[in-house]
Design a protein around this motif. Structure first.
Motif, PDB file in Angstrom:
ATOM      1  N   CYS A  41     -21.174  45.387 -41.828  1.00 58.41           N
ATOM      2  CA  CYS A  41     -20.548  44.693 -40.693  1.00 58.41           C
ATOM      3  C   CYS A  41     -19.513  45.590 -40.013  1.00 58.41           C
ATOM      4  O   CYS A  41     -19.357  45.539 -38.783  1.00 58.41           O
ATOM      5  N   HIS A  42     -18.830  46.426 -40.772  1.00 60.39           N
ATOM      6  CA  HIS A  42     -17.898  47.371 -40.139  1.00 60.39           C
ATOM      7  C   HIS A  42     -18.669  48.406 -39.314  1.00 60.39           C
ATOM      8  O   HIS A  42     -18.257  48.781 -38.216  1.00 60.39           O
ATOM      9  N   THR A  43     -19.801  48.845 -39.847  1.00 61.36           N
ATOM     10  CA  THR A  43     -20.617  49.821 -39.124  1.00 61.36           C
ATOM     11  C   THR A  43     -21.154  49.206 -37.821  1.00 61.36           C
ATOM     12  O   THR A  43     -21.230  49.878 -36.785  1.00 61.36           O
ATOM     13  N   TYR A  44     -21.491  47.922 -37.893  1.00 60.21           N
ATOM     14  CA  TYR A  44     -21.972  47.218 -36.687  1.00 60.21           C
ATOM     15  C   TYR A  44     -20.960  47.386 -35.547  1.00 60.21           C
ATOM     16  O   TYR A  44     -21.324  47.705 -34.420  1.00 60.21           O
ATOM     17  N   THR A  45     -19.677  47.175 -35.855  1.00 57.02           N
ATOM     18  CA  THR A  45     -18.663  47.223 -34.781  1.00 57.02           C
ATOM     19  C   THR A  45     -18.597  48.622 -34.147  1.00 57.02           C
ATOM     20  O   THR A  45     -18.461  48.741 -32.936  1.00 57.02           O
ATOM     21  N   VAL A  46     -18.737  49.651 -34.973  1.00 60.44           N
ATOM     22  CA  VAL A  46     -18.655  51.023 -34.446  1.00 60.44           C
ATOM     23  C   VAL A  46     -19.883  51.338 -33.586  1.00 60.44           C
ATOM     24  O   VAL A  46     -19.765  51.919 -32.500  1.00 60.44           O
ATOM     25  N   LEU A  47     -21.057  50.927 -34.060  1.00 64.26           N
ATOM     26  CA  LEU A  47     -22.284  51.233 -33.308  1.00 64.26           C
ATOM     27  C   LEU A  47     -22.299  50.487 -31.978  1.00 64.26           C
ATOM     28  O   LEU A  47     -22.705  51.039 -30.949  1.00 64.26           O
ATOM     29  N   VAL A  48     -21.835  49.237 -31.975  1.00 64.85           N
ATOM     30  CA  VAL A  48     -21.786  48.468 -30.718  1.00 64.85           C
ATOM     31  C   VAL A  48     -20.798  49.132 -29.762  1.00 64.85           C
ATOM     32  O   VAL A  48     -21.076  49.310 -28.572  1.00 64.85           O
ATOM     33  N   GLU A  49     -19.665  49.551 -30.306  1.00 61.82           N
ATOM     34  CA  GLU A  49     -18.661  50.226 -29.474  1.00 61.82           C
ATOM     35  C   GLU A  49     -19.223  51.506 -28.845  1.00 61.82           C
ATOM     36  O   GLU A  49     -18.858  51.864 -27.733  1.00 61.82           O
ATOM     37  N   ARG A  50     -20.115  52.170 -29.562  1.00 58.04           N
ATOM     38  CA  ARG A  50     -20.702  53.402 -29.012  1.00 58.04           C
ATOM     39  C   ARG A  50     -21.871  53.116 -28.075  1.00 58.04           C
ATOM     40  O   ARG A  50     -22.567  54.037 -27.644  1.00 58.04           O
ATOM     41  N   GLY A  51     -22.120  51.851 -27.793  1.00 60.22           N
ATOM     42  CA  GLY A  51     -23.114  51.506 -26.777  1.00 60.22           C
ATOM     43  C   GLY A  51     -24.526  51.308 -27.299  1.00 60.22           C
ATOM     44  O   GLY A  51     -25.460  51.175 -26.517  1.00 60.22           O
ATOM     45  N   HIS A  52     -24.691  51.289 -28.631  1.00 58.19           N
ATOM     46  CA  HIS A  52     -26.036  51.052 -29.170  1.00 58.19           C
ATOM     47  C   HIS A  52     -26.364  49.557 -29.132  1.00 58.19           C
ATOM     48  O   HIS A  52     -25.469  48.709 -29.134  1.00 58.19           O
TER      49      HIS A  52
ATOM     50  N   VAL B  90     -19.846  35.906 -41.452  1.00 58.95           N
ATOM     51  CA  VAL B  90     -19.606  37.269 -40.965  1.00 58.95           C
ATOM     52  C   VAL B  90     -20.122  37.419 -39.531  1.00 58.95           C
ATOM     53  O   VAL B  90     -19.498  38.091 -38.700  1.00 58.95           O
ATOM     54  N   LEU B  91     -21.226  36.756 -39.238  1.00 60.68           N
ATOM     55  CA  LEU B  91     -21.834  36.909 -37.915  1.00 60.68           C
ATOM     56  C   LEU B  91     -20.912  36.316 -36.843  1.00 60.68           C
ATOM     57  O   LEU B  91     -20.760  36.889 -35.757  1.00 60.68           O
ATOM     58  N   ALA B  92     -20.280  35.183 -37.175  1.00 62.72           N
ATOM     59  CA  ALA B  92     -19.348  34.575 -36.218  1.00 62.72           C
ATOM     60  C   ALA B  92     -18.135  35.492 -36.012  1.00 62.72           C
ATOM     61  O   ALA B  92     -17.623  35.640 -34.898  1.00 62.72           O
ATOM     62  N   ARG B  93     -17.697  36.138 -37.090  1.00 57.77           N
ATOM     63  CA  ARG B  93     -16.564  37.075 -36.965  1.00 57.77           C
ATOM     64  C   ARG B  93     -16.951  38.282 -36.111  1.00 57.77           C
ATOM     65  O   ARG B  93     -16.159  38.783 -35.324  1.00 57.77           O
ATOM     66  N   LEU B  94     -18.184  38.741 -36.297  1.00 63.43           N
ATOM     67  CA  LEU B  94     -18.631  39.913 -35.522  1.00 63.43           C
ATOM     68  C   LEU B  94     -18.701  39.582 -34.034  1.00 63.43           C
ATOM     69  O   LEU B  94     -18.391  40.406 -33.180  1.00 63.43           O
ATOM     70  N   GLU B  95     -19.080  38.342 -33.737  1.00 65.11           N
ATOM     71  CA  GLU B  95     -19.121  37.938 -32.334  1.00 65.11           C
ATOM     72  C   GLU B  95     -17.708  37.925 -31.771  1.00 65.11           C
ATOM     73  O   GLU B  95     -17.465  38.363 -30.650  1.00 65.11           O
ATOM     74  N   GLN B  96     -16.768  37.464 -32.606  1.00 65.39           N
ATOM     75  CA  GLN B  96     -15.374  37.425 -32.164  1.00 65.39           C
ATOM     76  C   GLN B  96     -14.855  38.843 -31.890  1.00 65.39           C
ATOM     77  O   GLN B  96     -14.182  39.087 -30.898  1.00 65.39           O
ATOM     78  N   VAL B  97     -15.189  39.769 -32.783  1.00 65.46           N
ATOM     79  CA  VAL B  97     -14.684  41.140 -32.665  1.00 65.46           C
ATOM     80  C   VAL B  97     -15.314  41.856 -31.467  1.00 65.46           C
ATOM     81  O   VAL B  97     -14.631  42.549 -30.720  1.00 65.46           O
ATOM     82  N   THR B  98     -16.628  41.673 -31.280  1.00 65.76           N
ATOM     83  CA  THR B  98     -17.324  42.449 -30.242  1.00 65.76           C
ATOM     84  C   THR B  98     -17.421  41.711 -28.911  1.00 65.76           C
ATOM     85  O   THR B  98     -17.745  42.312 -27.887  1.00 65.76           O
ATOM     86  N   GLY B  99     -17.174  40.393 -28.936  1.00 68.07           N
ATOM     87  CA  GLY B  99     -17.261  39.606 -27.706  1.00 68.07           C
ATOM     88  C   GLY B  99     -18.682  39.364 -27.239  1.00 68.07           C
ATOM     89  O   GLY B  99     -18.904  38.967 -26.095  1.00 68.07           O
ATOM     90  N   LYS B 100     -19.654  39.594 -28.127  1.00 62.44           N
ATOM     91  CA  LYS B 100     -21.060  39.392 -27.740  1.00 62.44           C
ATOM     92  C   LYS B 100     -21.814  38.696 -28.867  1.00 62.44           C
ATOM     93  O   LYS B 100     -21.511  38.950 -30.037  1.00 62.44           O
ATOM     94  N   PRO B 101     -22.810  37.878 -28.518  1.00 60.53           N
ATOM     95  CA  PRO B 101     -23.624  37.290 -29.575  1.00 60.53           C
ATOM     96  C   PRO B 101     -24.246  38.392 -30.439  1.00 60.53           C
ATOM     97  O   PRO B 101     -24.538  39.480 -29.946  1.00 60.53           O
ATOM     98  N   VAL B 102     -24.436  38.082 -31.694  1.00 63.37           N
ATOM     99  CA  VAL B 102     -24.907  39.087 -32.648  1.00 63.37           C
ATOM    100  C   VAL B 102     -26.417  38.922 -32.865  1.00 63.37           C
ATOM    101  O   VAL B 102     -26.849  37.889 -33.396  1.00 63.37           O
ATOM    102  N   PRO B 103     -27.218  39.904 -32.475  1.00 60.90           N
ATOM    103  CA  PRO B 103     -28.654  39.810 -32.724  1.00 60.90           C
ATOM    104  C   PRO B 103     -28.930  39.818 -34.229  1.00 60.90           C
ATOM    105  O   PRO B 103     -28.496  40.728 -34.944  1.00 60.90           O
ATOM    106  N   PHE B 104     -29.627  38.782 -34.702  1.00 61.85           N
ATOM    107  CA  PHE B 104     -29.773  38.615 -36.142  1.00 61.85           C
ATOM    108  C   PHE B 104     -31.181  38.144 -36.483  1.00 61.85           C
ATOM    109  O   PHE B 104     -31.762  37.329 -35.768  1.00 61.85           O
TER     110      PHE B 104
END
Ligand code: NAD
Ligand code: WQD
Length: 352
Positions: free
Chosen positions: A14-25, A40-54
């Motif tokens: 989940c930490h790697t997800y945030t970095v990859l999204v930030e890099r535009g992947h 975790v998925l709800a938290r990831l949406e909160q952090v990235t501001g986008k729905p999480v493809p799952f």
């Protein structure tokens, strides 16, 4: 790139997800929540501001894995999905072989069939067993000491065989040392489902009042203060290395096996003191017998990762403790406590 994270709902994923999204992947998570929570998925949406493809997926379900790859296109897979508790692996070796090794075989077969050309694999310093000398370089002898470690070594070897059989397939084995710390938001962190067997989550639970005291396994090692020495690495530094490894596979078009550590050994006692300082909490402890199978000192030589990836760890032990404490103090009972309703989780996710 469009990247699949198998086991992406877990601690490192989940930490790697945030970095990859930030890099535009474009990043998709697949997980069966064997050792993680849909929260975790709800938290990831909160952090990235986008729905999480799952996509809900168990790597042991070969038809399910095949069907998923048959209808999706990915440029790369990062494979975190594994069981990882050393003690449990000694009690249930076959479950570990099935989950970790069979799951990886099914993944590789589906990737080959679908023409997915790149894999980043979560390996571990456990492949070095008890190293003869430190710092440990990638060419040190590999000799595992438990079934969990054996699964990591076998998986590295079978990935190597696949690379030899197909000169166009690219893979990176990332040998993590001791990942600790948490996302700076305090929304993501390590949340063991049982009694923690690793040091940092145990310290966190003592500091937050969930456990009475830390037991330090051994005070008579041949180390400066007698306690075991490890190479703790901040999970955000580790996450960044995955993005760098993916770039390497694309740009250099070569396979890769690297250590990911800071290169600095920290003793249990040093970590306890650093944590107490960062959290302004007491961390009561007692020194007990050594834990069977533990080495005195394990830390990385991270020079190869620096040379090949241009990567080096940037966050020090104080940052590791500060961020781990922010996570633990904001979420004393992990993801379960700040639980959002199931329909909120559904809204945070876009099913793939
Ligand atoms: P984790 O348990 O938090 O994450 C692993 C994720 O994989 C979990 O979300 C789990 O539900 C999922 N998973 C497990 N089996 C699965 C299956 N059959 N199908 C689908 N999903 C499955 O662990 P982590 O700490 O994030 O570790 C990630 C990877 O890194 C693992 O492969 C682990 O072996 C490796 N690693 C971890 C450490 C460490 O100390 N945390 C050190 C070295 C290597
Ligand atoms: C660190 C130090 C303990 C707990 C394990 C796996 C390894 C990798 C990372 C996945 C040691 C001491 C610990 C406690 C203690 N995982 N300790 N009291 O053993 O280096 O590595 O996790 O790949 O494969 O083996 O990590 O955090 O368990 O221990 O004194 O309650 O802390 O003796 O010196 P380890 P750890």
């Amino acid at each position: 790139m469009r990247i699949l994270l198998c086991g992406g709902a877990g601690y490192i994923g989940c930490h790697t997800y945030t970095v990859l999204v930030e890099r535009g992947h474009q990043v998709v998570i697949a997980d069966n929540f064997a050792n993680s929570s849909p929260q975790v998925l709800a938290r990831l949406e909160q952090v990235t501001g986008k729905p999480v493809p799952f996509h809900p997926l168990d790597m042991r379900d070969r038809p399910g894995v095949d069907a998923f790859f048959a209808r999706q296109t990915f440029d790369a897979v990062v494979h975190f999905a594994a069981l990882k508790a050393v003690g449990e692996s000694c009690e249930r070796p076959l479950d570990y072989f099935e989950n970790n090794i069979s799951g990886t075989i099914y993944l590789l077969q589906a990737m080959r069939a679908a023409g997915v050309p790149r894999l980043v694999f979560s390996s571990s310093a456990t492949v070095y067993g008890e190293p003869e000398s430190v710092p440990v370089r990638e060419d040190a002898p590999l000799r595992v000491t438990n079934p969990y470690g054996r699964t990591k070594l076998v998986m590295e070897e079978l990935i190597g065989d696949v690379c030899r059989a197909d000169p166009h397939f690219r893979a990176a084995n990332l040998r993590y040392f001791n990942p600790v710390g948490a996302h700076a938001s305090g929304l993501l962190g390590e949340d063991p489902s049982d009694t923690p067997s690793n040091l940092m989550p145990y310290i966190c639970q003592v500091a937050v009042g969930r456990r009475e005291k830390l037991r330090i396994f051994g005070g008579d090692y041949p180390t400066p203060d007698g306690t075991g020495v490890r190479d703790y690495i901040h999970v955000m530094d580790l996450a960044r290395a995955h993005a760098d490894a993916l770039d390497y596979l694309v740009n250099e078009d070569r396979n890769l096996t690297v250590n990911l550590g800071t290169g600095r050994g920290i003793s249990v006692m040093e970590l306890v003191h650093a944590f107490a300082k960062a959290s302004s909490r007491e961390v009561p402890y007692e020194i007990v017998d050594r834990r069977p199978g533990d080495a005195a000192e394990v830390y990385a030589d991270p020079a190869l990762a620096q040379r090949l990836l241009g990567w080096r760890a940037e966050l020090d032990v104080d940052a590791m403790c500060r961020d781990a404490w922010r996570w633990q103090s904001m979420n004393p009972y992990g993801y379960a406590a700040g639980r959002v309703e199931e329909d909120r989780v559904e809204e945070a996710v876009s099913l793939v």
